[in-house]
Scaffold this active site. Structure first.
Site, short mmCIF file in Angstrom:
data_model
loop_
_atom_site.label_atom_id
_atom_site.label_comp_id
_atom_site.label_asym_id
_atom_site.label_seq_id
_atom_site.Cartn_x
_atom_site.Cartn_y
_atom_site.Cartn_z
N ASP A 1 0.88 -1.16 0.00
CA ASP A 1 0.00 0.00 0.00
C ASP A 1 0.92 1.22 0.00
O ASP A 1 2.10 1.13 0.36
CB ASP A 1 -0.88 -0.02 1.24
CG ASP A 1 -1.69 1.24 1.39
OD1 ASP A 1 -2.35 1.65 0.42
OD2 ASP A 1 -1.67 1.83 2.48
N ASP B 1 -0.07 5.08 0.79
CA ASP B 1 -0.27 6.08 1.84
C ASP B 1 -0.23 5.43 3.22
O ASP B 1 -1.02 4.55 3.51
CB ASP B 1 -1.62 6.77 1.65
CG ASP B 1 -1.73 7.46 0.30
OD1 ASP B 1 -0.81 8.23 -0.02
OD2 ASP B 1 -2.71 7.22 -0.43
N ARG C 1 -12.07 6.71 -2.93
CA ARG C 1 -12.56 7.99 -2.41
C ARG C 1 -14.09 8.02 -2.25
O ARG C 1 -14.61 8.38 -1.19
CB ARG C 1 -12.10 9.11 -3.34
CG ARG C 1 -12.25 10.49 -2.75
CD ARG C 1 -11.88 11.54 -3.79
NE ARG C 1 -10.61 11.22 -4.43
CZ ARG C 1 -10.31 11.51 -5.70
NH1 ARG C 1 -11.18 12.15 -6.46
NH2 ARG C 1 -9.14 11.18 -6.20
N SER D 1 -5.61 5.18 -4.16
CA SER D 1 -5.50 6.58 -4.56
C SER D 1 -5.51 6.77 -6.07
O SER D 1 -4.79 6.10 -6.80
CB SER D 1 -4.21 7.18 -3.98
OG SER D 1 -4.05 8.50 -4.47
MG MG Z 1 -2.79 3.24 3.56
#
Ligand code: MG
Length: 243
Positions: A7, A9, A60, A135
């Site tokens: 992953d 972020d 999102r 993202s």
């Molecule tokens: Mg993350």
């Protein structure tokens, strides 16, 4: 194990905080308007519990829907053209993204030094390496963090949309990452800091799921699917504490 699926972020880059701040501002704006319109008391977004349970790691728009549902609120989806701050799922999503990109542009993207050391070590050991992030800004964030040379493949929010992949906690994006690297799920290790992310790792039948705990949620990460929890990827480089 021959491959690592990271992953982005919160695992490699210190952008979870930036995402969190952008979400908090977006939801609090909305919740204030909603309270004024309905006469219900204003209860702000909780950047700890609400973020971890309903938003972190999810695509999102799923984040918007899941959090609003937790407050018994449902908004129309709207369209991608809805300007930031329109009271639709797309409008709130677009406000969050605008705030996020502003923050990334003004403050840049910091990496976790332990994660960079770990990436270099696994690359030297001949393990395959891909990013799997919800993202839609995955490319920009990887570039801003100067991580491109250490990674071989990327599945991001745009890939997911183009290929119709369901977001975390579904395993689809991690499975696509394994496929890009040409390995079976059992040969791959998933590295995740989000509850929805470790859940995706468990659901996909991956060889191993490493939960990265940046915020003191080790028990929750284990309950949602982590085989082991570390505070930083550098912990995996120390023999004594290695998983
Ligand atoms: Mg993350």
């Amino acid at each position: 194990m021959t491959a690592c699926l990271f992953d982005l972020d919160g695992v490699l880059t210190q952008t979870a905080r930036v995402h969190n701040a952008a979400w908090t501002e977006t939801f609090d704006d909305f919740l204030r308007r909603h309270a004024a319109a309905t006469g219900e008391p204003y209860r702000p977004f909780d950047p700890d519990a609400d973020y971890r349970r309903y938003v972190d790691g999810r695509p999102r728009l799923d984040g918007v829907r899941t959090f609003l549902a937790s407050r018994g609120i449902s908004l129309p989806d709207g369209t991608p053209d809805d300007p930031p701050g329109t009271d639709t799922v797309q409008g709130l999503g677009s406000q969050k993204n605008t705030l996020l990109l502003e923050r990334i542009r003004t403050t840049g993207v910091d990496v976790y030094p332990g994660s960079v050391a770990y990436l270099k070590a696994v690359a030297a050991a001949g393990l395959r390496r891909a990013i799997v992030t919800a993202s839609a800004n995955g490319r920009e964030v990887v570039a801003a963090a100067k991580l491109e040379p250490l990674l071989e493949a990327r599945v991001d929010g745009l890939t997911a949309r183009a290929e119709g992949l369901r977001g975390k906690p579904h395993p689809d994006t991690f499975l696509a990452g394994a496929k890009m690297l040409g390995v079976e799920p059992k040969q791959a290790v998933v590295f995740e800091d989000a509850l929805a992310g470790v859940e995706a790792g468990r659901a996909g039948g991956f060889g191993y799921v490493v939960g990265v705990d940046r915020v003191g949620q080790a028990d929750d990460l284990r309950a949602h699917g982590a085989d082991v929890v570390v505070g930083d990827l550098a912990d995996l480089l120390d023999d004594g504490r290695s998983a």
